[in-house]
Design a protein around this motif. Structure first.
Motif, PDB file in Angstrom:
ATOM      1  N   ARG A 185       2.548  29.572   1.839  1.00 47.34           N
ATOM      2  CA  ARG A 185       1.997  28.272   1.413  1.00 47.34           C
ATOM      3  C   ARG A 185       0.658  28.441   0.699  1.00 47.34           C
ATOM      4  N   SER A 186      -0.148  29.411   1.153  1.00 43.31           N
ATOM      5  CA  SER A 186      -1.461  29.609   0.533  1.00 43.31           C
ATOM      6  C   SER A 186      -1.344  30.174  -0.883  1.00 43.31           C
ATOM      7  N   VAL A 187      -0.239  30.877  -1.169  1.00 44.52           N
ATOM      8  CA  VAL A 187      -0.027  31.466  -2.496  1.00 44.52           C
ATOM      9  C   VAL A 187       0.755  30.521  -3.396  1.00 44.52           C
ATOM     10  N   ASP A 188       1.614  29.713  -2.802  1.00 39.07           N
ATOM     11  CA  ASP A 188       2.526  28.817  -3.515  1.00 39.07           C
ATOM     12  C   ASP A 188       1.777  27.581  -4.013  1.00 39.07           C
ATOM     13  N   SER A 189       1.149  27.696  -5.166  1.00 41.66           N
ATOM     14  CA  SER A 189       0.259  26.632  -5.651  1.00 41.66           C
ATOM     15  C   SER A 189       1.005  25.369  -6.072  1.00 41.66           C
ATOM     16  N   ASP A 190       2.264  25.494  -6.482  1.00 36.69           N
ATOM     17  CA  ASP A 190       2.992  24.290  -6.894  1.00 36.69           C
ATOM     18  C   ASP A 190       3.851  23.706  -5.776  1.00 36.69           C
ATOM     19  N   ASN A 191       3.753  24.283  -4.583  1.00 31.59           N
ATOM     20  CA  ASN A 191       4.403  23.757  -3.379  1.00 31.59           C
ATOM     21  C   ASN A 191       5.921  23.607  -3.521  1.00 31.59           C
ATOM     22  N   ASP A 192       6.561  24.557  -4.198  1.00 32.74           N
ATOM     23  CA  ASP A 192       8.023  24.493  -4.303  1.00 32.74           C
ATOM     24  C   ASP A 192       8.714  25.376  -3.268  1.00 32.74           C
ATOM     25  N   GLY A 193       7.915  25.973  -2.366  1.00 34.82           N
ATOM     26  CA  GLY A 193       8.488  26.736  -1.263  1.00 34.82           C
ATOM     27  C   GLY A 193       8.716  28.200  -1.529  1.00 34.82           C
ATOM     28  N   VAL A 194       8.461  28.658  -2.762  1.00 33.42           N
ATOM     29  CA  VAL A 194       8.623  30.067  -3.113  1.00 33.42           C
ATOM     30  C   VAL A 194       7.425  30.518  -3.954  1.00 33.42           C
ATOM     31  N   ILE A 195       7.295  31.822  -4.116  1.00 41.06           N
ATOM     32  CA  ILE A 195       6.191  32.385  -4.894  1.00 41.06           C
ATOM     33  C   ILE A 195       6.731  32.885  -6.227  1.00 41.06           C
ATOM     34  N   SER A 196       6.215  32.330  -7.311  1.00 43.42           N
ATOM     35  CA  SER A 196       6.605  32.780  -8.645  1.00 43.42           C
ATOM     36  C   SER A 196       5.780  34.001  -9.039  1.00 43.42           C
ATOM     37  N   SER A 197       6.177  34.658 -10.133  1.00 48.51           N
ATOM     38  CA  SER A 197       5.425  35.814 -10.610  1.00 48.51           C
ATOM     39  C   SER A 197       4.010  35.398 -11.022  1.00 48.51           C
TER      40      SER A 197
END
Length: 260
Positions: A185-197
């Protein structure tokens, strides 16, 4: 864990500097321990390193006996032949009870970090960022690391993939699924539940796009091969008009990749 380490010697020196600031009150002993850990951090010794020093058998948790030995070695208590020995043993037990949030008679890393007001997910975030930066300095591409953890190849890292990736590092003892979800959650800035590149790069401190990152890595590799950027530009400017079009850029990148 274990004694005689440089980390332990550093903690001992810090204790001697701070010990005379407090008396034998339990609250003040806890304050002393917080000050020791805080000062150690400022000198480059993490709270996790301090925990490892105290964790003599390396099982990921401090027993009352380990805590007694650790506090005695650090000089917080003098338990050998002291007339206040019985009182001090009871104080160690009280410290243990205050820190041991789940009342299992052991202090794990989560509980130890809580002494400083830290969460384990914060530790994960700081440690992982440091590991990735250090690996990049050693020549690893951040996007290569991202691709390794993106097991299903959907161009994103899920909580499950993040946890599996962290487990392969083998250094995050006591990591729970909740800790990993909090990190995600701390990395997922757009809050879509996953971490993009893009979010993965931002986490490590790179603010450009993945395409810009790939280009910068490529240019560094080319320079390492002894080719200057000026020569590279001329090489990519196939028609010699002193501009590189999108098509020339793509062809140039392909050629550079094939060479390297």
């Amino acid at each position: 864990g274990g004694g005689g380490t440089a980390a332990e010697e550093q903690l001992k020196r810090l204790t001697l500097l701070l010990k005379d600031l407090v008396d034998l009150d339990v609250d003040l002993k806890l304050l002393l321990l917080q000050r020791i850990l805080s000062t150690a951090e400022k000198q480059g010794l993490s709270v996790v390193d301090a925990f490892s020093v105290m964790d003599i058998d390396g099982d990921g948790a401090l027993t009352e006996g380990e805590l007694v030995k650790a506090l005695e070695r650090l000089g917080v208590y003098d338990l050998a032949g002291d007339e206040n020995q019985r009182t001090e043993f009871f104080q160690v037990r009280e410290i243990m009870q205050r820190v041991d949030a789940n009342a299992d008679n052991r202090v794990d890393l989560h509980e130890f970090l809580a002494i400083m007001g830290y969460s384990y997910s914060t530790h994960l975030q700081v440690k992982l960022s440091h590991i990735l930066r250090r690996a990049e300095k050693g020549g690893m591409s951040l996007l290569a690391a991202f691709d390794t953890w993106d097991h299903d190849g959907d161009l994103s890292i899920s909580v499950k993939e993040l946890q599996e990736g962290l487990q392969t590092l083998g250094i995050f003892r006591g990591m729970s699924a909740g800790d990993v979800a909090c990190l995600c959650r701390s990395v997922d800035s757009d809050n879509d539940g996953v971490i993009s590149s893009q979010e993965f790069l931002n986490f490590v401190g790179y603010k450009g796009s993945p395409e810009q990152y790939r280009m910068s890595r490529l240019l560094l590799r080319v320079q390492d091969q002894g080719l200057s950027l000026e020569n590279l530009f001329r090489d990519w400017d196939s028609d010699g008009d002193l501009t590189v079009t999108g098509q020339e850029l793509m062809e140039g990148i392909k050629k550079s990749i094939q060479r390297n």
